[in-house]
Scaffold this motif. Structure first.
Motif, PDB file in Angstrom:
ATOM      1  N   ALA A 246     -68.936  65.100  11.828  1.00 43.47           N
ATOM      2  CA  ALA A 246     -69.434  64.503  13.068  1.00 43.47           C
ATOM      3  C   ALA A 246     -69.291  65.466  14.241  1.00 43.47           C
ATOM      4  O   ALA A 246     -70.053  65.404  15.211  1.00 43.47           O
ATOM      5  CB  ALA A 246     -68.672  63.209  13.379  1.00 43.47           C
ATOM      6  N   HIS A 247     -68.315  66.367  14.156  1.00 43.44           N
ATOM      7  CA  HIS A 247     -68.058  67.325  15.227  1.00 43.44           C
ATOM      8  C   HIS A 247     -68.579  68.713  14.883  1.00 43.44           C
ATOM      9  O   HIS A 247     -68.706  69.547  15.783  1.00 43.44           O
ATOM     10  CB  HIS A 247     -66.556  67.415  15.503  1.00 43.44           C
ATOM     11  CG  HIS A 247     -65.968  66.140  16.008  1.00 43.44           C
ATOM     12  ND1 HIS A 247     -65.764  65.878  17.339  1.00 43.44           N
ATOM     13  CD2 HIS A 247     -65.557  65.021  15.343  1.00 43.44           C
ATOM     14  CE1 HIS A 247     -65.250  64.665  17.489  1.00 43.44           C
ATOM     15  NE2 HIS A 247     -65.111  64.133  16.292  1.00 43.44           N
ATOM     16  N   ALA A 248     -68.855  68.971  13.610  1.00 39.75           N
ATOM     17  CA  ALA A 248     -69.335  70.284  13.183  1.00 39.75           C
ATOM     18  C   ALA A 248     -70.226  70.144  11.953  1.00 39.75           C
ATOM     19  O   ALA A 248     -69.833  70.500  10.842  1.00 39.75           O
ATOM     20  CB  ALA A 248     -68.158  71.211  12.894  1.00 39.75           C
ATOM     21  N   PRO A 249     -71.443  69.633  12.141  1.00 38.87           N
ATOM     22  CA  PRO A 249     -72.354  69.506  11.002  1.00 38.87           C
ATOM     23  C   PRO A 249     -72.903  70.845  10.527  1.00 38.87           C
ATOM     24  O   PRO A 249     -73.305  70.975   9.362  1.00 38.87           O
ATOM     25  CB  PRO A 249     -73.486  68.629  11.554  1.00 38.87           C
ATOM     26  CG  PRO A 249     -73.471  68.892  13.026  1.00 38.87           C
ATOM     27  CD  PRO A 249     -72.033  69.100  13.386  1.00 38.87           C
ATOM     28  N   GLY A 257     -63.712  63.224   6.788  1.00 34.72           N
ATOM     29  CA  GLY A 257     -62.315  62.965   7.121  1.00 34.72           C
ATOM     30  C   GLY A 257     -61.624  64.059   7.890  1.00 34.72           C
ATOM     31  O   GLY A 257     -60.388  64.150   7.878  1.00 34.72           O
ATOM     32  N   GLY A 258     -62.368  64.884   8.599  1.00 31.26           N
ATOM     33  CA  GLY A 258     -61.761  66.004   9.310  1.00 31.26           C
ATOM     34  C   GLY A 258     -61.207  65.647  10.669  1.00 31.26           C
ATOM     35  O   GLY A 258     -61.333  64.516  11.150  1.00 31.26           O
ATOM     36  N   ILE A 259     -60.577  66.632  11.294  1.00 29.49           N
ATOM     37  CA  ILE A 259     -60.032  66.423  12.621  1.00 29.49           C
ATOM     38  C   ILE A 259     -61.156  66.526  13.658  1.00 29.49           C
ATOM     39  O   ILE A 259     -62.263  66.978  13.358  1.00 29.49           O
ATOM     40  CB  ILE A 259     -58.902  67.422  12.949  1.00 29.49           C
ATOM     41  CG1 ILE A 259     -59.426  68.865  13.007  1.00 29.49           C
ATOM     42  CG2 ILE A 259     -57.790  67.307  11.911  1.00 29.49           C
ATOM     43  CD1 ILE A 259     -58.370  69.877  13.425  1.00 29.49           C
ATOM     44  N   THR A 260     -60.873  66.097  14.878  1.00 27.14           N
ATOM     45  CA  THR A 260     -61.853  66.162  15.946  1.00 27.14           C
ATOM     46  C   THR A 260     -61.744  67.500  16.672  1.00 27.14           C
ATOM     47  O   THR A 260     -60.739  68.206  16.570  1.00 27.14           O
ATOM     48  CB  THR A 260     -61.636  65.031  16.961  1.00 27.14           C
ATOM     49  OG1 THR A 260     -60.398  65.264  17.658  1.00 27.14           O
ATOM     50  CG2 THR A 260     -61.579  63.666  16.281  1.00 27.14           C
ATOM     51  N   ALA A 287     -78.464  76.678  11.031  1.00 27.97           N
ATOM     52  CA  ALA A 287     -79.604  75.966  10.443  1.00 27.97           C
ATOM     53  C   ALA A 287     -79.313  74.484  10.250  1.00 27.97           C
ATOM     54  O   ALA A 287     -80.240  73.667  10.217  1.00 27.97           O
ATOM     55  CB  ALA A 287     -79.979  76.592   9.102  1.00 27.97           C
ATOM     56  N   TYR A 288     -78.049  74.116  10.147  1.00 31.46           N
ATOM     57  CA  TYR A 288     -77.668  72.719   9.923  1.00 31.46           C
ATOM     58  C   TYR A 288     -77.067  72.089  11.175  1.00 31.46           C
ATOM     59  O   TYR A 288     -76.500  70.999  11.124  1.00 31.46           O
ATOM     60  CB  TYR A 288     -76.655  72.637   8.775  1.00 31.46           C
ATOM     61  CG  TYR A 288     -76.982  73.556   7.624  1.00 31.46           C
ATOM     62  CD1 TYR A 288     -78.100  73.315   6.819  1.00 31.46           C
ATOM     63  CD2 TYR A 288     -76.206  74.689   7.365  1.00 31.46           C
ATOM     64  CE1 TYR A 288     -78.421  74.182   5.785  1.00 31.46           C
ATOM     65  CE2 TYR A 288     -76.525  75.551   6.332  1.00 31.46           C
ATOM     66  CZ  TYR A 288     -77.634  75.294   5.551  1.00 31.46           C
ATOM     67  OH  TYR A 288     -77.957  76.155   4.531  1.00 31.46           O
ATOM     68  N   ASP A 289     -77.181  72.796  12.302  1.00 31.42           N
ATOM     69  CA  ASP A 289     -76.473  72.397  13.518  1.00 31.42           C
ATOM     70  C   ASP A 289     -77.415  71.718  14.509  1.00 31.42           C
ATOM     71  O   ASP A 289     -77.839  72.330  15.491  1.00 31.42           O
ATOM     72  CB  ASP A 289     -75.808  73.618  14.162  1.00 31.42           C
ATOM     73  CG  ASP A 289     -74.839  73.248  15.266  1.00 31.42           C
ATOM     74  OD1 ASP A 289     -74.351  72.104  15.251  1.00 31.42           O
ATOM     75  OD2 ASP A 289     -74.557  74.110  16.121  1.00 31.42           O
TER      76      ASP A 289
END
Length: 332
Positions: A246-249, A257-260, A287-289
């Motif tokens: 959600a913070h680094a696509p 489940g990563g950190i923010t 490219a995925y951002d």
């Protein structure tokens, strides 16, 4: 002494114009010396899933146009107390991993030869190995804080020993990291087996999972990591996939489940005063951002790393006495 040359004044030149270095800082060849250098490594031949991190350095630079010269979280204007410059990209062979690793190591050695500290923008995590080699040449085995969803201490992929999933195993085998002061931060997700964790412990790594950050809080995590590192020379390696998708696509191997981004920045800000000698931010794949989310996060992470290094540089100059001054005895 000549004061540091800082970023372009955004009141005179709009942020979407002007030079394209990190945070719109001067190029290395435009300054007389550099206390801190930002350099890119556009290399992703070591990835095992989604490629594209070779375009990461300039993506981070583009996102860094919005950075401002005062960091209120650390109460520092890093570009006023240290000369920071962008060295551009290290040109590496995309078809030969071994040659690329040698090129990166030599470039990092050259850039830090006079005590200049290096923040590297990747590129995939393969580049951490030559950067650690260069750091160990100068400082001996270094402490390591590794922010990542993954361990990156696996042995091989398809028989290949040098990939983005193996740098820290190779670093252990080469004796270039201090086995009394190693830690992963933010790890999560499935593994190949329990043996992955057993071997990782054998190498000396402690683990702070993303769930640990959630349950313990950033202040406690930062304090524990500080205790583990002590006064040792410290290298910080940050895979942007330590952040939740959600913070680094925009990364090659995302894990739920990563950190923010807030948690990552606050943990880093807890490292003021540590003997940080270098750092990297890797695995940004534009490219995925969508909406530049990952680039913005990576730019702010790199900015806080530069701020920490600037504070350390100023502290060392102060300890040498007023005659030394920021940037003394450093040459381009």
């Amino acid at each position: 002494m000549t004061p540091p040359i800082g970023p372009i004044d955004s009141a005179r030149t709009p942020r979407f114009a002007g030079r394209d270095g990190f945070a719109r800082l001067p190029r290395l060849d435009q300054v007389e010396h550099a206390d801190i250098v930002v350099a890119g490594v556009p290399f992703d031949s070591g990835v095992s899933y989604r490629p594209g991190a070779r375009f990461g350095p300039n993506h981070i630079r583009d996102a860094s146009r919005l950075l401002r010269p005062y960091n209120p979280a650390l109460d520092v204007s890093p570009f006023d107390i240290a000369q920071v410059a962008d060295a551009g990209d290290i040109a590496v062979n995309p078809f030969n991993i071994g040659e690329a690793i040698d090129t990166i190591q030599q470039a990092a050695t050259d850039l830090t030869a006079n005590g200049t500290r290096l923040v590297t923008l990747g590129g995939d995590h393969t580049i951490a190995l030559p950067l650690l080699r260069a750091a160990a040449e100068r400082h001996g085995p270094v402490a390591l804080l590794h922010f990542d969803a993954h361990l990156d201490t696996w042995d091989t992929y398809f028989g290949a020993e040098y990939t983005h999933g193996t740098p820290f195993r190779r670093a252990f085998e080469e004796g270039i990291i201090d086995t009394e002061a190693l830690s992963h931060v933010g790890t999560r997700g499935p593994l190949y087996g329990k043996r992955d964790l057993e071997e990782d412990r054998r190498f000396g790594f402690g683990i702070v999972t993303s769930a640990d950050v959630y349950r313990q809080g950033v202040d406690e995590v930062a304090a524990k990591l500080r205790d583990r590192i002590g006064d040792r020379p410290l290298y910080i390696s940050i895979d942007i996939d330590v952040l939740d998708p959600a913070h680094a696509p925009g990364t090659g191997t995302p894990e739920a489940g990563g950190i923010t981004s807030r948690e990552l920045l606050e943990i880093l800000r807890g490292f003021v005063g540590l003997n940080i000698i270098g750092a990297d931010v890797v695995e940004v794949a534009p490219a995925y951002d969508h909406a530049e989310i990952t680039g913005v996060a990576a730019a702010h992470v790199a900015y806080d790393l530069v701020s920490l290094l600037a504070l350390r540089t100023a502290d060392e100059a102060s300890a040498q006495g007023p005659a030394a001054g920021v940037g003394a005895d450093r040459v381009r």
